[in-house]
Design a protein around this motif. Structure first.
Motif, PDB file in Angstrom:
ATOM      1  N   ALA A  20      39.396  32.435  65.437  1.00 11.70           N
ATOM      2  CA  ALA A  20      40.730  32.904  65.802  1.00 11.70           C
ATOM      3  C   ALA A  20      41.805  31.943  65.337  1.00 11.70           C
ATOM      4  CB  ALA A  20      40.832  33.093  67.317  1.00 11.70           C
ATOM      5  N   GLY A  21      41.409  30.750  64.904  1.00 10.93           N
ATOM      6  CA  GLY A  21      42.372  29.724  64.536  1.00 10.93           C
ATOM      7  C   GLY A  21      42.754  29.766  63.071  1.00 10.93           C
ATOM      8  N   ALA A  22      43.950  29.266  62.783  1.00  8.42           N
ATOM      9  CA  ALA A  22      44.455  29.112  61.419  1.00  8.42           C
ATOM     10  C   ALA A  22      45.408  27.928  61.421  1.00  8.42           C
ATOM     11  CB  ALA A  22      45.170  30.377  60.945  1.00  8.42           C
ATOM     12  N   ALA A  23      45.731  27.420  60.250  1.00 12.09           N
ATOM     13  CA  ALA A  23      46.643  26.287  60.145  1.00 12.09           C
ATOM     14  C   ALA A  23      48.065  26.720  60.483  1.00 12.09           C
ATOM     15  CB  ALA A  23      46.597  25.705  58.740  1.00 12.09           C
ATOM     16  N   LEU A  24      48.813  25.815  61.100  1.00 16.16           N
ATOM     17  CA  LEU A  24      50.213  26.115  61.406  1.00 16.16           C
ATOM     18  C   LEU A  24      51.002  26.373  60.127  1.00 16.16           C
ATOM     19  CD1 LEU A  24      52.340  26.328  63.694  1.00 16.16           C
ATOM     20  CD2 LEU A  24      52.805  23.894  63.325  1.00 16.16           C
ATOM     21  N   ARG A  40      43.346  41.462  58.914  1.00 21.16           N
ATOM     22  CA  ARG A  40      44.280  40.582  59.615  1.00 21.16           C
ATOM     23  C   ARG A  40      43.590  39.248  59.910  1.00 21.16           C
ATOM     24  NH1 ARG A  40      48.537  43.815  61.534  1.00 21.16           N
ATOM     25  NH2 ARG A  40      47.965  46.013  61.788  1.00 21.16           N
ATOM     26  N   PRO A  41      44.363  38.169  59.975  1.00 17.45           N
ATOM     27  CA  PRO A  41      43.767  36.885  60.364  1.00 17.45           C
ATOM     28  C   PRO A  41      43.477  36.851  61.861  1.00 17.45           C
ATOM     29  CG  PRO A  41      46.137  36.655  60.094  1.00 17.45           C
ATOM     30  CD  PRO A  41      45.796  38.056  59.643  1.00 17.45           C
ATOM     31  N   GLY A  42      42.535  36.000  62.256  1.00 13.59           N
ATOM     32  CA  GLY A  42      42.244  35.819  63.672  1.00 13.59           C
ATOM     33  C   GLY A  42      41.000  36.542  64.122  1.00 13.59           C
ATOM     34  N   VAL A  43      40.947  36.871  65.403  1.00 11.69           N
ATOM     35  CA  VAL A  43      39.791  37.526  66.002  1.00 11.69           C
ATOM     36  C   VAL A  43      40.216  38.872  66.574  1.00 11.69           C
ATOM     37  CG1 VAL A  43      40.135  36.379  68.241  1.00 11.69           C
ATOM     38  CG2 VAL A  43      37.865  37.236  67.621  1.00 11.69           C
ATOM     39  N   GLU A  44      39.360  39.866  66.412  1.00 11.71           N
ATOM     40  CA  GLU A  44      39.653  41.220  66.869  1.00 11.71           C
ATOM     41  C   GLU A  44      39.409  41.343  68.366  1.00 11.71           C
ATOM     42  OE1 GLU A  44      38.612  45.751  65.297  1.00 11.71           O
ATOM     43  OE2 GLU A  44      37.091  44.169  65.200  1.00 11.71           O
ATOM     44  N   LEU A  45      40.255  42.108  69.029  1.00 16.25           N
ATOM     45  CA  LEU A  45      40.110  42.325  70.463  1.00 16.25           C
ATOM     46  C   LEU A  45      38.725  42.877  70.787  1.00 16.25           C
ATOM     47  CD1 LEU A  45      42.009  41.985  72.922  1.00 16.25           C
ATOM     48  CD2 LEU A  45      42.560  44.413  72.716  1.00 16.25           C
ATOM     49  N   ALA A  46      38.210  43.757  69.929  1.00 12.48           N
ATOM     50  CA  ALA A  46      36.910  44.371  70.166  1.00 12.48           C
ATOM     51  C   ALA A  46      35.779  43.347  70.167  1.00 12.48           C
ATOM     52  CB  ALA A  46      36.636  45.447  69.117  1.00 12.48           C
ATOM     53  N   ALA A  47      35.993  42.201  69.525  1.00 13.47           N
ATOM     54  CA  ALA A  47      34.942  41.182  69.437  1.00 13.47           C
ATOM     55  C   ALA A  47      34.957  40.212  70.606  1.00 13.47           C
ATOM     56  CB  ALA A  47      35.097  40.403  68.126  1.00 13.47           C
ATOM     57  N   LEU A  48      35.943  40.299  71.471  1.00 17.12           N
ATOM     58  CA  LEU A  48      36.087  39.351  72.563  1.00 17.12           C
ATOM     59  C   LEU A  48      35.284  39.775  73.781  1.00 17.12           C
ATOM     60  CD1 LEU A  48      39.937  38.599  72.458  1.00 17.12           C
ATOM     61  CD2 LEU A  48      38.074  37.362  71.332  1.00 17.12           C
ATOM     62  N   ARG A  89      39.232  61.223  62.403  1.00 17.66           N
ATOM     63  CA  ARG A  89      38.871  61.051  61.001  1.00 17.66           C
ATOM     64  C   ARG A  89      39.053  59.615  60.513  1.00 17.66           C
ATOM     65  NH1 ARG A  89      41.848  65.911  60.680  1.00 17.66           N
ATOM     66  NH2 ARG A  89      43.663  64.695  60.001  1.00 17.66           N
ATOM     67  N   ARG A  90      40.018  58.875  61.090  1.00 19.53           N
ATOM     68  CA  ARG A  90      40.351  57.551  60.561  1.00 19.53           C
ATOM     69  C   ARG A  90      39.714  56.414  61.360  1.00 19.53           C
ATOM     70  NH1 ARG A  90      46.539  57.006  58.771  1.00 19.53           N
ATOM     71  NH2 ARG A  90      45.613  55.060  58.030  1.00 19.53           N
ATOM     72  N   GLY A  91      39.071  56.742  62.437  1.00 23.09           N
ATOM     73  CA  GLY A  91      38.385  55.713  63.202  1.00 23.09           C
ATOM     74  C   GLY A  91      39.307  54.713  63.872  1.00 23.09           C
ATOM     75  N   ARG A  92      40.489  55.132  64.220  1.00 17.03           N
ATOM     76  CA  ARG A  92      41.385  54.227  64.958  1.00 17.03           C
ATOM     77  C   ARG A  92      40.767  53.922  66.313  1.00 17.03           C
ATOM     78  NH1 ARG A  92      46.651  54.735  62.532  1.00 17.03           N
ATOM     79  NH2 ARG A  92      46.947  56.724  61.432  1.00 17.03           N
ATOM     80  N   HIS A  93      41.026  52.720  66.828  1.00 18.03           N
ATOM     81  CA  HIS A  93      40.503  52.395  68.153  1.00 18.03           C
ATOM     82  C   HIS A  93      41.335  51.301  68.800  1.00 18.03           C
ATOM     83  CE1 HIS A  93      38.413  48.647  66.846  1.00 18.03           C
ATOM     84  NE2 HIS A  93      38.318  49.296  65.705  1.00 18.03           N
ATOM     85  N   SER A  94      41.307  51.254  70.116  1.00 17.90           N
ATOM     86  CA  SER A  94      42.153  50.336  70.866  1.00 17.90           C
ATOM     87  C   SER A  94      41.661  48.895  70.824  1.00 17.90           C
ATOM     88  CB  SER A  94      42.256  50.799  72.325  1.00 17.90           C
ATOM     89  OG  SER A  94      40.966  50.940  72.895  1.00 17.90           O
ATOM     90  N   GLY A  95      40.505  48.655  70.197  1.00 11.56           N
ATOM     91  CA  GLY A  95      40.042  47.288  70.003  1.00 11.56           C
ATOM     92  C   GLY A  95      40.545  46.663  68.715  1.00 11.56           C
ATOM     93  N   ASP A  96      41.273  47.439  67.904  1.00 10.95           N
ATOM     94  CA  ASP A  96      41.710  46.979  66.589  1.00 10.95           C
ATOM     95  C   ASP A  96      43.052  46.238  66.692  1.00 10.95           C
ATOM     96  OD1 ASP A  96      41.778  46.565  63.880  1.00 10.95           O
ATOM     97  OD2 ASP A  96      42.443  48.594  63.375  1.00 10.95           O
ATOM     98  N   TYR A  97      43.096  45.268  67.569  1.00 10.05           N
ATOM     99  CA  TYR A  97      44.251  44.376  67.717  1.00 10.05           C
ATOM    100  C   TYR A  97      43.734  42.955  67.618  1.00 10.05           C
ATOM    101  CZ  TYR A  97      46.974  48.445  68.774  1.00 10.05           C
ATOM    102  OH  TYR A  97      47.590  49.663  68.657  1.00 10.05           O
ATOM    103  N   TRP A  98      44.515  42.092  66.984  1.00  8.04           N
ATOM    104  CA  TRP A  98      44.011  40.797  66.566  1.00  8.04           C
ATOM    105  C   TRP A  98      44.873  39.662  67.114  1.00  8.04           C
ATOM    106  CZ3 TRP A  98      39.900  40.243  62.871  1.00  8.04           C
ATOM    107  CH2 TRP A  98      39.348  41.477  62.465  1.00  8.04           C
ATOM    108  N   LEU A  99      44.213  38.627  67.564  1.00  8.78           N
ATOM    109  CA  LEU A  99      44.884  37.419  68.023  1.00  8.78           C
ATOM    110  C   LEU A  99      44.595  36.295  67.042  1.00  8.78           C
ATOM    111  CD1 LEU A  99      46.433  35.725  70.145  1.00  8.78           C
ATOM    112  CD2 LEU A  99      44.223  35.322  71.264  1.00  8.78           C
ATOM    113  N   VAL A 100      45.643  35.651  66.552  1.00 11.47           N
ATOM    114  CA  VAL A 100      45.485  34.488  65.682  1.00 11.47           C
ATOM    115  C   VAL A 100      46.292  33.344  66.277  1.00 11.47           C
ATOM    116  CG1 VAL A 100      47.355  35.294  64.155  1.00 11.47           C
ATOM    117  CG2 VAL A 100      45.738  33.560  63.343  1.00 11.47           C
ATOM    118  N   ILE A 101      45.689  32.163  66.284  1.00  8.19           N
ATOM    119  CA  ILE A 101      46.311  30.967  66.862  1.00  8.19           C
ATOM    120  C   ILE A 101      46.510  29.959  65.738  1.00  8.19           C
ATOM    121  CG2 ILE A 101      46.031  29.083  68.512  1.00  8.19           C
ATOM    122  CD1 ILE A 101      44.147  31.140  70.056  1.00  8.19           C
ATOM    123  N   PHE A 102      47.765  29.646  65.465  1.00 10.30           N
ATOM    124  CA  PHE A 102      48.105  28.741  64.368  1.00 10.30           C
ATOM    125  C   PHE A 102      48.265  27.318  64.915  1.00 10.30           C
ATOM    126  CE2 PHE A 102      49.837  32.913  63.206  1.00 10.30           C
ATOM    127  CZ  PHE A 102      49.261  33.115  61.955  1.00 10.30           C
ATOM    128  N   GLY A 103      47.479  26.387  64.373  1.00 11.74           N
ATOM    129  CA  GLY A 103      47.527  25.027  64.869  1.00 11.74           C
ATOM    130  C   GLY A 103      46.634  24.853  66.086  1.00 11.74           C
TER     131      GLY A 103
END
Length: 302
Positions: A20-24, A40-48, A89-103
């Motif tokens: 979930a981390g990335a450089a500042l 997207r960078p980070g970790v997906e909500l569905a993976a938490l 058809r597009r496989g949208r889902h409510s877990g497809d939100y991402w958290l990325v922490i810079f620094g």
């Protein structure tokens, strides 16, 4: 303090998900993307797991007011509603939100972003001070009805209050405020950093009658109120001129757009579809979004 709450929550996520981390300094920190993209960078909500997912929501809860947090949760849930409308058809889902922490949370400077389709919240923490913005909320569908009444309308207040201000304007002030008869395709600030005022600016607050100014102030307070009280103070445009602009027809159920802006504040709202059922809204800081102002002060001191 809010910064301490954010630090604790971010550490919970990173302890189990270092990815979930990335450089500042990561260039991606200074852009938002509220479209349904992949990669997207980070970790997906569905993976938490449950503790980390709760920590991710605690980050949002620390930054947002209660009503804005409820709006954000509704936006996330709408991905399932939209997927059903599209016959899955597009496989949208409510877990497809991402958290990325810079620094590194707890360092002198770090940041985080919670983002997905129709939701992007960016916060930068420098020397214990939280710099908010950009903050994007959208909704598709913007309204779900039954028997002609709304059962879900996450951005309804934003739409109605903007139109109430437009219709309350005197003929002369409305002439100044309506800068185009056709709404833009999307918000004008798009996904890149905002650095200057968007033109034409529309009608100035100083030109409004007292009742009109009160409605404009209420509209600004609605958007600033998306943030917790401590964070909203950083965006208050008191002492600077404010402008209101409208594009498109005034009627509900049509494509329309409005904008409120001052030196260090940009508010935008639009209904992007022909049936007026796909809404976008954003709160931005041209002079200090992504924490650029507090980061500059920090680097100057050090």
């Amino acid at each position: 303090m809010i910064a301490e709450e954010m630090t604790r929550a971010a550490r919970v996520v990173l302890a189990r998900h270092p990815g979930a981390g990335a450089a500042l300094s990561d260039r991606a920190r200074r852009f938002i993307d509220y479209t349904p993209i992949t990669g997207r960078p980070g970790v997906e909500l569905a993976a938490l797991g449950s503790p980390e997912r709760k920590a991710a929501f605690q980050l949002l809860g620390a930054a947002l007011s209660e009503h804005a947090f409820a709006q954000a949760m509704a936006v996330i849930a709408l991905e399932e509603v939209l997927d059903r409308r599209e016959e899955f058809r597009r496989g949208r889902h409510s877990g497809d939100y991402w958290l990325v922490i810079f620094g590194t949370p707890g360092d002198d400077a770090w940041a985080w972003r919670f983002e997905g389709h129709h939701l992007s919240v960016s916060m930068t923490v420098v020397d214990g001070q939280v710099s908010p913005a950009p903050l994007f909320l959208g909704a598709n569908p913007a309204r779900v009805d039954v028997l002609g009444r709304a059962v879900l309308r996450p951005l309804g207040v934003e739409e109605d209050l903007g139109r109430e201000l437009l219709t309350a304007l005197s003929p002369r002030n409305r002439e100044l405020a309506v800068v185009s008869d056709v709404a833009p395709y999307d918000i004008r600030s798009a996904t890149h950093p905002v650095s200057s005022r968007i033109e034409p600016a529309g009608v100035a607050r100083s030109a409004l009658r007292p009742g009109e100014r009160a409605l404009l102030d209420q509209l600004m307070s609605l958007y600033l109120g998306r943030l917790s009280d401590e964070l909203a103070a950083a965006l208050d445009p008191a002492g600077t001129e404010v402008h209101f602009a409208w594009e498109g027809p005034p009627q509900p159920g049509t494509r329309h757009y409005y904008r409120v802006q001052a030196d260090d504040l940009v508010i935008e709202f639009d209904q992007t579809s022909a049936d007026g059922n796909h809404a976008h809204s954003v709160l931005r800081r041209p002079l200090g979004e992504f924490g650029e102002d507090v980061l500059a002060e920090h680097h100057a001191r050090d």
